[in-house]
Design an enzyme around this catalytic site. Structure first.
Site, mmCIF file in Angstrom:
data_model
loop_
_atom_site.group_PDB
_atom_site.id
_atom_site.type_symbol
_atom_site.label_atom_id
_atom_site.label_comp_id
_atom_site.label_asym_id
_atom_site.label_seq_id
_atom_site.Cartn_x
_atom_site.Cartn_y
_atom_site.Cartn_z
ATOM 1 N N SER A 169 0.820 -1.210 0.000
ATOM 2 C CA SER A 169 0.000 0.000 0.000
ATOM 3 C C SER A 169 0.857 1.265 0.000
ATOM 4 O O SER A 169 1.621 1.489 -0.924
ATOM 5 C CB SER A 169 -0.952 -0.058 1.201
ATOM 6 O OG SER A 169 -1.905 0.946 1.129
ATOM 7 N N ASP B 127 -1.432 5.905 -4.069
ATOM 8 C CA ASP B 127 -0.402 5.066 -3.449
ATOM 9 C C ASP B 127 -0.278 3.783 -4.303
ATOM 10 O O ASP B 127 -0.853 3.710 -5.391
ATOM 11 C CB ASP B 127 -0.736 4.775 -1.980
ATOM 12 C CG ASP B 127 -1.990 3.939 -1.814
ATOM 13 O OD1 ASP B 127 -2.834 3.939 -2.730
ATOM 14 O OD2 ASP B 127 -2.130 3.272 -0.769
ATOM 15 N N ASP C 59 -1.441 0.760 -4.240
ATOM 16 C CA ASP C 59 -2.586 -0.086 -4.589
ATOM 17 C C ASP C 59 -3.832 0.734 -4.901
ATOM 18 O O ASP C 59 -4.931 0.179 -5.032
ATOM 19 C CB ASP C 59 -2.869 -1.128 -3.500
ATOM 20 C CG ASP C 59 -3.308 -0.514 -2.186
ATOM 21 O OD1 ASP C 59 -2.923 0.647 -1.923
ATOM 22 O OD2 ASP C 59 -4.027 -1.171 -1.417
ATOM 23 N N ASP D 21 -5.870 2.654 -3.391
ATOM 24 C CA ASP D 21 -7.056 2.875 -2.559
ATOM 25 C C ASP D 21 -7.046 4.307 -2.026
ATOM 26 O O ASP D 21 -8.027 4.764 -1.467
ATOM 27 C CB ASP D 21 -7.178 1.851 -1.414
ATOM 28 C CG ASP D 21 -6.025 1.890 -0.453
ATOM 29 O OD1 ASP D 21 -4.968 2.459 -0.790
ATOM 30 O OD2 ASP D 21 -6.164 1.346 0.661
#
Ligand code: MG
Length: 452
Positions: free
Chosen positions: A98, A240, A242, A244
């Protein structure tokens, strides 16, 4: 499994590659998750150099306990969360560090409803992990891997149902997207194309070494700010690893706090539909001000997207998330979704037909300071005691770390769930008040650290 660089939380396990987080650890947790859920488990990963190694470890573990592993390849976490629901899978595993630096990685475990594991399920998973021997399947009953390449396009198609595509397309926005060399590079440029944007890509090559640190905070987004200014773009977006999370850079290229992402999403949604808003304990007070304009209540939860998602579902919230750039739009899914947040921001910009920099100036103004302090191994009981002494006159909240609210502002101290640090955040209408609160909190931490 015990290592100072392995962090086990309710919804996942995170660590430095090869130190806390090894293939052995990954296999143990993945097999335990497979045993717990059974059936079909979706697997997605980000672009980190360690992700392919862990991806095969996850497959191996899932197959050994008889699960069908559905390989989504490199894929944003919110796309995985949506697909788990859409495909009726028993669960999902996101292999992604992440926002952590490139030498970290993690597993995050997704339930069949697309949410991350609840704390009670996290405990059950840990219990299975600690068992001496797993119930592996015989050679006749081993699982299999199959591939599904449709997650990102299905995710984008769903997002487009919730925004005014024609209106956005009519504005011909010029947009810079900085995907941080993460999984968002496969999704957000495609969404922007469908929304008729002239797109300039920065850090959209799939490179696990990352050209910038993954956390989308102003100090990591200097390149994006420069490019927004140089190209005269209407807006810059940063994810970021990933995707999200999302940070915004307004026209003109001035760096702004990632707290504005949720503030813009809230205004965008509340203008169209009114209802409860749910945010975590350390999200900016801007949200209360914005919600008050629409007569909407705000609920606060402990930090962690699963806490926010759960509360949103229970309270039928219309929008929510976390101030770190994590927007949760419940009509799509109860997941932090940086790609959905891009669509909400463009929908809002198109509706207002006003530059983002102007819209931001109209938002309530606060000064928030966020600091990370290396975790000095202090006891939280001791810290809370000292906070009581120092801030006796304030309103104290111990739901997650300790938050002190005073008439002039607030300060919050909590151990991070994802890094071996203490996070200290202060916010006030005046910068000097915010600085003062932060200094007082840091003094307390120092005093506790000396004692331990
Ligand atoms: Mg993330």
């Amino acid at each position: 499994m015990k290592s100072s660089s392995l962090i086990v939380s309710a919804s996942g396990v995170r660590g430095k590659v090869g130190e806390g987080l090894t293939c052995e650890v990954v296999m143990r947790f993945s097999a335990a998750f497979g045993l717990m859920k059974g059936g079909k488990i979706l697997v997605a990963c980000d672009t980190r150099t360690s992700s392919p190694m862990f991806r095969y470890a996850v497959f191996s573990a899932l197959l050994s306990v008889g699960c069908t592993a559905v390989d989504l390849g490199v894929c944003p976490t919110p796309s995985l969360q949506l697909m788990v629901k859409e495909l009726g899978a028993e669960g999902g595993i996101a292999i992604t560090g992440s926002h952590n630096p490139p030498d970290w990685n993690a597993l995050k475990f997704v339930r069949s409803d697309g949410l991350f594991l609840f704390p009670e399920e996290g405990k059950e998973l840990l219990g299975i992990c600690r068992e001496e021997k797993f119930q592996r399947k015989s050679w006749r009953k081993l699982g299999r891997v199959c591939r599904d390449n449709s997650a990102i396009l299905r995710h984008i198609k769903k997002i487009l149902e919730f925004v005014d595509v024609e209106n956005i397309r009519s504005k011909n926005f010029k947009v810079v997207i900085d995907a941080g060399n993460g999984a968002g590079a496969l999704a957000t440029p495609v969404l922007l194309e469908k929304l008729g944007c002239k797109t300039i890509c920065l850090n959209c090559e799939m490179k696990g070494n990352f050209a910038r640190l993954p956390e989308p905070v102003p100090s990591n987004l200097k390149g994006l700010c420069r490019l927004v200014k140089e190209t005269g773009a209407d807006v810059g977006f940063a994810h970021d690893a990933d995707a999200d999370r999302l940070a915004l850079v307004p026209d003109g290229g001035e760096a702004i706090s990632e707290e504005y992402t949720l503030a813009v999403a809230c205004r965008s949604v509340l203008e169209k539909v009114q209802g409860p808003v749910v945010v975590n304990i350390c999200t900016s007070a801007m949200i209360e001000d914005i919600a008050a304009n629409f007569n909407c209540p705000v609920k606060r939860t402990p930090v962690g997207d699963v806490n926010v998602s759960r509360c949103m579902r229970e309270s039928l919230a219309v929008i929510g998330g976390e101030g770190n750039g994590g927007v949760i739009y419940p009509l799509l899914n109860y997941a932090r979704d940086g790609i959905m947040a891009v669509a909400l921001a463009l929908d809002f910009l198109a509706r207002k037909d006003t530059p983002l920099s102007t819209i931001l100036r109209e938002l309530p103004s606060y000064h928030m300071i966020k600091e990370k302090i290396p975790h000095p191994g202090i006891s939280m009981e001791e810290l809370i005691e000292r906070v009581r002494e120092e801030f006796g006159q304030g309103k104290l909240n111990f739901e997650d770390g300790v938050k002190v609210t005073l008439p002039e502002g607030w300060v919050h101290i909590r151990p991070s769930g994802t890094e071996p640090i203490l996070r200290v955040i202060s916010e006030a209408k005046r910068r000097d008040f915010s600085e003062e609160l932060l200094i007082r909190a840091k003094k307390i931490i120092k005093r506790c650290a000396r004692k331990s």
